[in-house]
Design a protein around this motif. Structure first.
Motif, PDB file in Angstrom:
ATOM      1  N   VAL A   1     -60.193  -2.213   3.585  1.00 24.25           N
ATOM      2  CA  VAL A   1     -59.780  -3.591   3.465  1.00 24.25           C
ATOM      3  C   VAL A   1     -60.995  -4.451   3.661  1.00 24.25           C
ATOM      4  N   ASN A   2     -61.434  -5.190   2.712  1.00 28.13           N
ATOM      5  CA  ASN A   2     -62.468  -6.095   2.695  1.00 28.13           C
ATOM      6  C   ASN A   2     -62.147  -7.536   2.917  1.00 28.13           C
ATOM      7  N   ASN A   3     -62.478  -7.744   4.238  1.00 28.65           N
ATOM      8  CA  ASN A   3     -62.074  -8.962   4.766  1.00 28.65           C
ATOM      9  C   ASN A   3     -63.311  -9.813   5.240  1.00 28.65           C
ATOM     10  N   ALA A   4     -64.471  -9.125   5.722  1.00 26.34           N
ATOM     11  CA  ALA A   4     -65.553  -9.965   6.316  1.00 26.34           C
ATOM     12  C   ALA A   4     -65.978 -10.979   5.231  1.00 26.34           C
ATOM     13  N   ALA A   5     -66.150 -12.126   5.493  1.00 29.33           N
ATOM     14  CA  ALA A   5     -66.688 -13.144   4.619  1.00 29.33           C
ATOM     15  C   ALA A   5     -67.366 -14.364   5.303  1.00 29.33           C
ATOM     16  N   THR A   6     -68.093 -15.116   4.587  1.00 26.36           N
ATOM     17  CA  THR A   6     -68.803 -16.244   5.061  1.00 26.36           C
ATOM     18  C   THR A   6     -68.628 -17.476   4.499  1.00 26.36           C
ATOM     19  N   ASN A   7     -68.867 -18.590   5.109  1.00 27.56           N
ATOM     20  CA  ASN A   7     -68.589 -19.921   4.159  1.00 27.56           C
ATOM     21  C   ASN A   7     -69.561 -21.037   5.149  1.00 27.56           C
ATOM     22  N   PRO A   8     -70.847 -20.822   4.896  1.00 31.26           N
ATOM     23  CA  PRO A   8     -71.796 -21.759   5.646  1.00 31.26           C
ATOM     24  C   PRO A   8     -71.812 -22.994   5.350  1.00 31.26           C
ATOM     25  N   HIS A   9     -71.508 -23.424   4.274  1.00 31.91           N
ATOM     26  CA  HIS A   9     -71.505 -24.749   3.707  1.00 31.91           C
ATOM     27  C   HIS A   9     -70.138 -25.201   3.639  1.00 31.91           C
ATOM     28  N   PHE A  10     -69.893 -26.613   4.424  1.00 33.72           N
ATOM     29  CA  PHE A  10     -68.871 -27.436   4.173  1.00 33.72           C
ATOM     30  C   PHE A  10     -69.216 -28.866   4.008  1.00 33.72           C
ATOM     31  N   GLY A  11     -69.157 -29.160   2.583  1.00 30.52           N
ATOM     32  CA  GLY A  11     -69.603 -30.382   2.101  1.00 30.52           C
ATOM     33  C   GLY A  11     -69.462 -30.447   0.697  1.00 30.52           C
ATOM     34  N   HIS A  12     -70.189 -31.549   0.183  1.00 28.72           N
ATOM     35  CA  HIS A  12     -70.088 -31.971  -1.446  1.00 28.72           C
ATOM     36  C   HIS A  12     -71.054 -30.555  -1.935  1.00 28.72           C
ATOM     37  N   ILE A  13     -70.469 -30.402  -3.153  1.00 24.20           N
ATOM     38  CA  ILE A  13     -71.038 -29.020  -3.644  1.00 24.20           C
ATOM     39  C   ILE A  13     -72.452 -28.908  -3.836  1.00 24.20           C
ATOM     40  N   THR A  14     -73.062 -30.372  -4.351  1.00 20.27           N
ATOM     41  CA  THR A  14     -74.494 -30.594  -4.718  1.00 20.27           C
ATOM     42  C   THR A  14     -75.203 -30.657  -3.645  1.00 20.27           C
ATOM     43  N   ASP A  15     -74.663 -30.304  -2.294  1.00 16.87           N
ATOM     44  CA  ASP A  15     -75.535 -30.564  -1.126  1.00 16.87           C
ATOM     45  C   ASP A  15     -75.756 -29.076  -0.707  1.00 16.87           C
ATOM     46  N   THR A  16     -75.167 -28.218  -1.350  1.00 16.38           N
ATOM     47  CA  THR A  16     -75.300 -26.892  -0.976  1.00 16.38           C
ATOM     48  C   THR A  16     -76.718 -26.428  -1.193  1.00 16.38           C
ATOM     49  N   GLY A  17     -77.398 -25.845  -0.018  1.00 16.81           N
ATOM     50  CA  GLY A  17     -78.723 -25.342  -0.136  1.00 16.81           C
ATOM     51  C   GLY A  17     -78.759 -24.170  -0.799  1.00 16.81           C
ATOM     52  N   MET A  18     -79.651 -23.703  -1.449  1.00 14.49           N
ATOM     53  CA  MET A  18     -79.800 -22.190  -2.110  1.00 14.49           C
ATOM     54  C   MET A  18     -79.906 -21.206  -1.165  1.00 14.49           C
ATOM     55  N   ASP A  19     -80.191 -21.485  -0.033  1.00 12.99           N
ATOM     56  CA  ASP A  19     -80.138 -20.426   1.147  1.00 12.99           C
ATOM     57  C   ASP A  19     -78.784 -20.277   1.374  1.00 12.99           C
ATOM     58  N   MET A  20     -77.943 -21.310   1.595  1.00 17.01           N
ATOM     59  CA  MET A  20     -76.460 -21.095   1.912  1.00 17.01           C
ATOM     60  C   MET A  20     -75.723 -20.232   0.566  1.00 17.01           C
ATOM     61  N   VAL A  21     -76.157 -20.656  -0.860  1.00 14.40           N
ATOM     62  CA  VAL A  21     -75.683 -19.983  -1.765  1.00 14.40           C
ATOM     63  C   VAL A  21     -76.013 -18.600  -1.779  1.00 14.40           C
ATOM     64  N   ASP A  22     -77.248 -18.116  -1.491  1.00 21.41           N
ATOM     65  CA  ASP A  22     -77.593 -16.958  -1.554  1.00 21.41           C
ATOM     66  C   ASP A  22     -76.794 -16.007  -0.353  1.00 21.41           C
ATOM     67  N   LYS A  23     -76.709 -16.568   0.840  1.00 27.13           N
ATOM     68  CA  LYS A  23     -75.901 -16.154   1.895  1.00 27.13           C
ATOM     69  C   LYS A  23     -74.566 -15.750   1.447  1.00 27.13           C
ATOM     70  N   THR A  24     -73.903 -16.817   0.778  1.00 27.55           N
ATOM     71  CA  THR A  24     -72.582 -16.542   0.671  1.00 27.55           C
ATOM     72  C   THR A  24     -72.138 -15.677  -0.444  1.00 27.55           C
ATOM     73  N   LEU A  25     -73.149 -15.520  -1.717  1.00 23.78           N
ATOM     74  CA  LEU A  25     -73.123 -14.472  -2.636  1.00 23.78           C
ATOM     75  C   LEU A  25     -73.355 -12.996  -1.973  1.00 23.78           C
ATOM     76  N   GLN A  26     -74.392 -13.095  -1.158  1.00 25.83           N
ATOM     77  CA  GLN A  26     -74.488 -11.843  -0.469  1.00 25.83           C
ATOM     78  C   GLN A  26     -73.288 -11.039  -0.013  1.00 25.83           C
ATOM     79  N   VAL A  27     -72.741 -12.006   1.027  1.00 21.65           N
ATOM     80  CA  VAL A  27     -71.462 -11.282   1.745  1.00 21.65           C
ATOM     81  C   VAL A  27     -70.351 -11.281   1.141  1.00 21.65           C
ATOM     82  N   ASN A  28     -69.961 -12.367   0.311  1.00 18.71           N
ATOM     83  CA  ASN A  28     -68.556 -12.643  -0.221  1.00 18.71           C
ATOM     84  C   ASN A  28     -68.393 -11.927  -1.592  1.00 18.71           C
ATOM     85  N   ILE A  29     -69.507 -11.601  -2.255  1.00 18.97           N
ATOM     86  CA  ILE A  29     -69.429 -10.975  -3.407  1.00 18.97           C
ATOM     87  C   ILE A  29     -70.150  -9.406  -3.498  1.00 18.97           C
TER      88      ILE A  29
END
Length: 254
Positions: free
Chosen positions: A92-120
């Motif tokens: 059961v793949n359940n662990a996930a992250t969501n480090p950014h809660f806000g407008h999509i254009t304010d998403t830092g690339m570090d947050m993008v990388d972290k979310t992709l790394q864990v969730n995908i």
């Protein structure tokens, strides 16, 4: 056809993000149905607590700390399961992250990388390792915890929603290619659920006022209401189900 469709006795199940929320509820339910549950998340102490409670209730549980975003840790996790049990029947793949809660254009690339790394990448890598181990046993079941955000992006949750859409398609891809091995792969898409992970929404009165009118059942789900969907998909009751996404959202997407 077996009469005990949800009986998991003799099976080994790995649940990630199992120290709380949907992962914890799922681990407890699978153990109640007879599975030996391997609990994984980042913090060993939190896992040990849940494992001890499962054992005290008469179940079987083993706690192994492993970060879903750490490739080396995932490799060691599956190798240790192979060493201890010589098999894996359920992931059961359940662990996930969501480090950014806000407008999509304010998403830092570090947050993008972290979310992709864990969730995908984490889901992909662990599914690959698990499926290979399941192949040896001639059968297995993988369930990815995605989200209704993978179908309808949530407000202020852009990158998270994007990764969950990828998980839904990943589920279909693995289902097609692993079917000849006897490995079924499905996804559960929870709606708004009362967890620490979703607290940015569930503890925000303004957000709740926005969401509640769109949920026909008129309330937030509890983790224990998501876990039975996972049990169904990993059980013999779903023996002819693969590549599917089971929505558990109180009617939100209706």
């Amino acid at each position: 056809m077996p009469t005990q469709l949800f009986d998991l006795k003799g099976r080994v199940a790995l649940v990630t993000g199992a120290s709380r929320g949907i992962g914890e509820a799922t681990a407890r339910l699978l153990a109640e149905q007879g599975a030996h549950v391997v609990l994984a998340s980042r913090k060993q102490a939190d896992l040990d607590k849940v494992a001890a409670e499962i054992v005290a209730a008469g179940g079987k549980a083993t706690a192994i700390a492993a970060h879903q975003g750490d490739s080396a840790a995932l490799g060691k996790l599956v190798a240790e399961i192979d060493r201890q049990f010589g098999r894996l029947d359920i992931l059961v793949n359940n662990a996930a992250t969501n480090p950014h809660f806000g407008h999509i254009t304010d998403t830092g690339m570090d947050m993008v990388d972290k979310t992709l790394q864990v969730n995908i990448k984490g889901y992909f890598e662990l599914s690959s390792l698990a499926a290979r181990l399941m192949q040896r046993g001639g059968r297995g079941a993988i369930v990815n915890i995605a989200s209704i955000n993978g179908i309808r992006p949530g407000p202020m949750q852009g990158i998270y929603s994007i990764t969950k859409a990828a998980v839904i398609n990943m589920t279909k891809a693995f289902a097609k290619e692993c079917a000849p091995w006897g490995v079924r792969v499905n996804a559960v898409l929870p709606g708004l659920t009362e967890t620490k992970f979703a607290s940015a929404l569930t503890s925000n009165d303004e957000m709740l006022k926005h969401f509640m009118p769109s949920i026909p059942l008129g309330r937030v789900a509890q983790p224990s209401e998501i876990a039975p969907a996972v049990l169904f998909l990993v059980s013999d009751g779903a023996s002819y189900v693969t590549g599917s996404s089971l929505v558990v959202d109180g009617g939100f997407l209706t």
